[in-house]
Design an enzyme around this catalytic site. Structure first.
Site, mmCIF file in Angstrom:
data_model
loop_
_atom_site.group_PDB
_atom_site.id
_atom_site.type_symbol
_atom_site.label_atom_id
_atom_site.label_comp_id
_atom_site.label_asym_id
_atom_site.label_seq_id
_atom_site.Cartn_x
_atom_site.Cartn_y
_atom_site.Cartn_z
ATOM 1 N N LYS A 126 0.871 -1.193 0.000
ATOM 2 C CA LYS A 126 0.000 0.000 0.000
ATOM 3 C C LYS A 126 0.895 1.225 0.000
ATOM 4 C CE LYS A 126 -4.431 0.962 0.215
ATOM 5 N NZ LYS A 126 -5.574 0.125 -0.212
ATOM 6 N N ASP A 166 -7.025 4.240 -4.523
ATOM 7 C CA ASP A 166 -7.681 4.081 -3.218
ATOM 8 C C ASP A 166 -8.300 5.461 -2.941
ATOM 9 O OD1 ASP A 166 -7.768 2.027 -0.783
ATOM 10 O OD2 ASP A 166 -7.456 3.983 0.122
HETATM 11 P P1 NDP Z 1 -12.938 7.579 -2.844
HETATM 12 O O1 NDP Z 1 -11.897 8.592 -2.626
HETATM 13 O O2 NDP Z 1 -13.461 7.347 -4.213
HETATM 14 O O3 NDP Z 1 -14.190 7.847 -1.908
HETATM 15 C C1 NDP Z 1 -14.055 7.927 -0.518
HETATM 16 C C2 NDP Z 1 -15.371 8.388 0.081
HETATM 17 O O4 NDP Z 1 -15.297 8.304 1.483
HETATM 18 C C3 NDP Z 1 -15.690 9.822 -0.267
HETATM 19 O O5 NDP Z 1 -17.076 9.984 -0.340
HETATM 20 C C4 NDP Z 1 -15.102 10.574 0.917
HETATM 21 O O6 NDP Z 1 -15.719 11.835 1.150
HETATM 22 C C5 NDP Z 1 -15.390 9.623 2.040
HETATM 23 N N1 NDP Z 1 -14.358 9.750 3.078
HETATM 24 C C6 NDP Z 1 -13.022 9.607 2.927
HETATM 25 N N2 NDP Z 1 -12.380 9.833 4.080
HETATM 26 C C7 NDP Z 1 -13.341 10.122 4.967
HETATM 27 C C8 NDP Z 1 -13.305 10.444 6.333
HETATM 28 N N3 NDP Z 1 -12.149 10.508 7.018
HETATM 29 N N4 NDP Z 1 -14.502 10.674 6.933
HETATM 30 C C9 NDP Z 1 -15.667 10.598 6.242
HETATM 31 N N5 NDP Z 1 -15.749 10.306 4.939
HETATM 32 C C10 NDP Z 1 -14.604 10.067 4.326
HETATM 33 O O7 NDP Z 1 -12.335 6.212 -2.245
HETATM 34 P P2 NDP Z 1 -12.818 4.720 -2.486
HETATM 35 O O8 NDP Z 1 -14.283 4.655 -2.691
HETATM 36 O O9 NDP Z 1 -11.913 4.132 -3.483
HETATM 37 O O10 NDP Z 1 -12.446 4.063 -1.072
HETATM 38 C C11 NDP Z 1 -13.373 3.953 0.000
HETATM 39 C C12 NDP Z 1 -12.911 2.853 0.936
HETATM 40 O O11 NDP Z 1 -12.857 1.606 0.224
HETATM 41 C C13 NDP Z 1 -11.518 3.029 1.542
HETATM 42 O O12 NDP Z 1 -11.497 2.440 2.818
HETATM 43 C C14 NDP Z 1 -10.639 2.206 0.612
HETATM 44 O O13 NDP Z 1 -9.452 1.786 1.245
HETATM 45 C C15 NDP Z 1 -11.564 1.030 0.339
HETATM 46 N N6 NDP Z 1 -11.305 0.223 -0.852
HETATM 47 C C16 NDP Z 1 -11.197 0.791 -2.094
HETATM 48 C C17 NDP Z 1 -10.989 0.008 -3.193
HETATM 49 C C18 NDP Z 1 -10.946 0.555 -4.572
HETATM 50 O O14 NDP Z 1 -10.817 -0.235 -5.508
HETATM 51 N N7 NDP Z 1 -11.063 1.845 -4.781
HETATM 52 C C19 NDP Z 1 -10.835 -1.447 -3.073
HETATM 53 C C20 NDP Z 1 -11.030 -1.950 -1.738
HETATM 54 C C21 NDP Z 1 -11.237 -1.122 -0.689
HETATM 55 P P3 NDP Z 1 -15.349 13.110 0.251
HETATM 56 O O15 NDP Z 1 -16.126 12.955 -1.022
HETATM 57 O O16 NDP Z 1 -15.763 14.256 1.082
HETATM 58 O O17 NDP Z 1 -13.873 13.042 0.027
HETATM 59 O O1 2IT Z 2 -7.841 -1.661 -0.795
HETATM 60 C C1 2IT Z 2 -7.783 -2.152 -1.939
HETATM 61 O O2 2IT Z 2 -7.899 -3.373 -2.131
HETATM 62 C C2 2IT Z 2 -7.594 -1.245 -3.077
HETATM 63 N N1 2IT Z 2 -7.552 -0.032 -2.873
HETATM 64 C C3 2IT Z 2 -7.432 -1.789 -4.449
HETATM 65 C C4 2IT Z 2 -6.027 -2.269 -4.668
HETATM 66 C C5 2IT Z 2 -5.686 -2.698 -6.062
HETATM 67 O O3 2IT Z 2 -4.499 -2.988 -6.269
HETATM 68 O O4 2IT Z 2 -6.553 -2.755 -6.937
#
Ligand code: NDP
Ligand code: 2IT
Length: 444
Positions: A126, A166
């Protein structure tokens, strides 16, 4: 003292200022007790748990860039290469002001087990930065990404370490990062996933984490005599994971009624409108107040609150520790019977325990959100064979992977006498493959 307790104590002493990392390690090691105890002598002699909880390498670097006013800004850049026993390091990059080494160590540690659960040959890593893309111009984001990659490119490669997105890192950022890698290294290779479709990205990668979350949730419900059909779903977050979780929830016959961002949350009694959400968050990069303006029946509330809405199924898809004990109590009191984590470690340890003891079906993020990284691995495969698969082909592989993950963790929980404890099942199933590979490869 048992070997697990010894290592837990050491991890707490050595990483005292990294509470999220300690939380993630505690959850995993606690649920591995029965497996470790069965083989304690060998694991202790080989210091397997010490090695498992220590990253192979942490890279920290300076990221200087020039803002639109001509002012030089400096951020921290990181890549945690946690474990490469079963494949090249794989895991996302997070750009958020809260990023520090401890957060990335927790995420890298989780990623090791998640990637193992996918059944695909990917190790865990990461990275990211405390850079905040919010409010920055495209040029500023590009300047930052180019400087970040100028340093990171020394440590990554298609067969070494393959980052992805992420929080705060989506298609725009991956494009700038890829361009700079190619320019400096002069290599057109699959060094990043989540790429655009015109330059080596995979169809369905954008949707994969959210879709995969729902495929797994659907399977978990079916195996417990329930379905998603007609159920009310609450979702937190409004980013990549939340948006496509909401879309797939609709497709599977459920009604998603909430979403949230870091300022506030939406309750839409008609169900969240995906096109409006995408327009507000992805196209306009605006706040959710704009969603409420576009949907007259929707209510916008400042702060946190989605877990107080009556629901059948809850899907935390924003960030770590966003669902605490008080939230868990509200969910149970309102009749929620299933929680599946789209985010990484969104539920605190005491909230997880409360949900499980209250009979709520609970699937941890390292299994439930593994569809994103699994589809990243499918993107790596397509890049290696220089071919692109159709959306349907990738989506159907994703679905098969998520269903298999659920059955593997369900079987592991049953085998070790913890039926229905999907946290233990996921940790055990993920651990066994990594431990086997580490043992086979000697003391490295
Ligand atoms: P994005 O940046 O696309 O979206 C994150 C969302 O969460 C936004 O709506 C953001 O609000 C909100 N957010 C972020 N930080 C905070 C906080 N501290 N308090 C409240 N709201 C918050 O990220 P992802 O959707 O990609 O990721 C979301 C989660 O999923 C994370 O935990 C990530 O690690 C996990 N994840 C992501 C993967 C991926 O493929 N993208 C895969 C597996 C897990 P705002 O719009 O205001 O920024
Ligand atoms: O938390 C996660 O699994 C991710 N943000 C996606 C990682 C990836 O390599 O696609």
């Amino acid at each position: 003292m048992s070997y697990v307790d010894e290592v837990l104590a050491q991890v707490k002493t050595k990483n005292g200022n990294e509470p999220e990392f300690i939380q993630a390690v505690t959850e995993v090691l606690e649920s591995l007790r029965v497996v470790i105890e069965a083989n304690e002598e060998q694991y202790r002699r080989d210091a397997l748990l010490e090695r498992l909880t220590t990253p192979e390498r942490c890279i920290l670097f300076r990221v200087p860039w020039v803002d639109d006013k001509g002012q030089v800004q400096v951020n921290n850049g990181y890549r945690v290469q946690f474990n490469s026993a079963i494949g090249p390091y794989k895991g996302g990059l997070r750009f958020h002001p809260s990023v520090n080494l401890g957060i990335l160590k927790f995420l890298g540690f989780e990623q090791v087990f998640k990637n193992s659960l996918t059944g695909l040959p990917i190790g865990g890593g990461k990275g990211g930065s405390d850079f905040d893309p919010k409010g920055k111009s495209d040029r500023e984001v590009m300047a930052f990404c180019q400087s970040f990659m100028t340093e990171l490119c020394k440590y990554i490669g298609a067969d070494t370490d393959v980052p992805a997105g992420d929080i705060g890192v989506g298609g725009r950022e991956i494009g700038y990062l890829f361009g700079q890698y190619k320019r400096i290294r002069d290599l057109y290779e699959g060094v990043l996933t989540g790429k655009g479709l015109s330059y080596g990205g995979s169809l369905a990668r954008t949707q994969a984490t959210g879709y995969g979350l729902l495929y797994l949730t659907d399977e978990m419900l079916r195996c417990n005599g329930k379905t998603l059909e007609g159920k009310t779903v609450v979702v937190s977050g409004a980013g990549n994971v939340a948006t496509y979780a909401i879309e797939k929830a609709w497709q599977l016959g459920a009604k998603p009624v909430t979403c949230s961002d870091s300022n506030g949350w939406i309750y839409d009694p008609d169900g969240i409108d995906v096109a409006t959400l995408i327009d507000v968050k992805q196209v306009r990069r605006a706040r959710l107040t704009e969603y409420a303006k576009a949907r007259p029946n929707a209510q916008y509330h400042e702060g946190k609150g989605v877990w107080t809405v009556k629901c059948d199924v809850a899907l935390p898809c924003a960030t770590q520790n966003e669902l605490n004990l008080e939230d868990a109590k509200a969910l149970v009191a309102n009749g929620c019977f299933a929680v599946a984590e789209g985010a990484n470690m969104p539920t605190t340890l005491d909230a997880t325990k409360y949900l499980q003891e209250s009979g709520v079906l609970f699937c941890p993020g390292k299994a439930a959100n593994a569809g994103g990284v699994a589809t990243s691995a499918l993107e790596m495969t397509q890049n290696s064979e220089r071919l692109s698969w159709t959306f349907e082909e990738v989506d159907s592989k994703l679905k098969t992977i998520m269903v298999n993950i659920f059955h593997n963790l369900d079987d592991a929980a049953k085998k070790y006498g913890m039926e229905g404890n999907y946290v233990a099942g996921a940790n055990i199933a993920g651990f066994l493959k990594v431990a086997d590979a580490m043992s086979a490869q000697g003391i490295v």
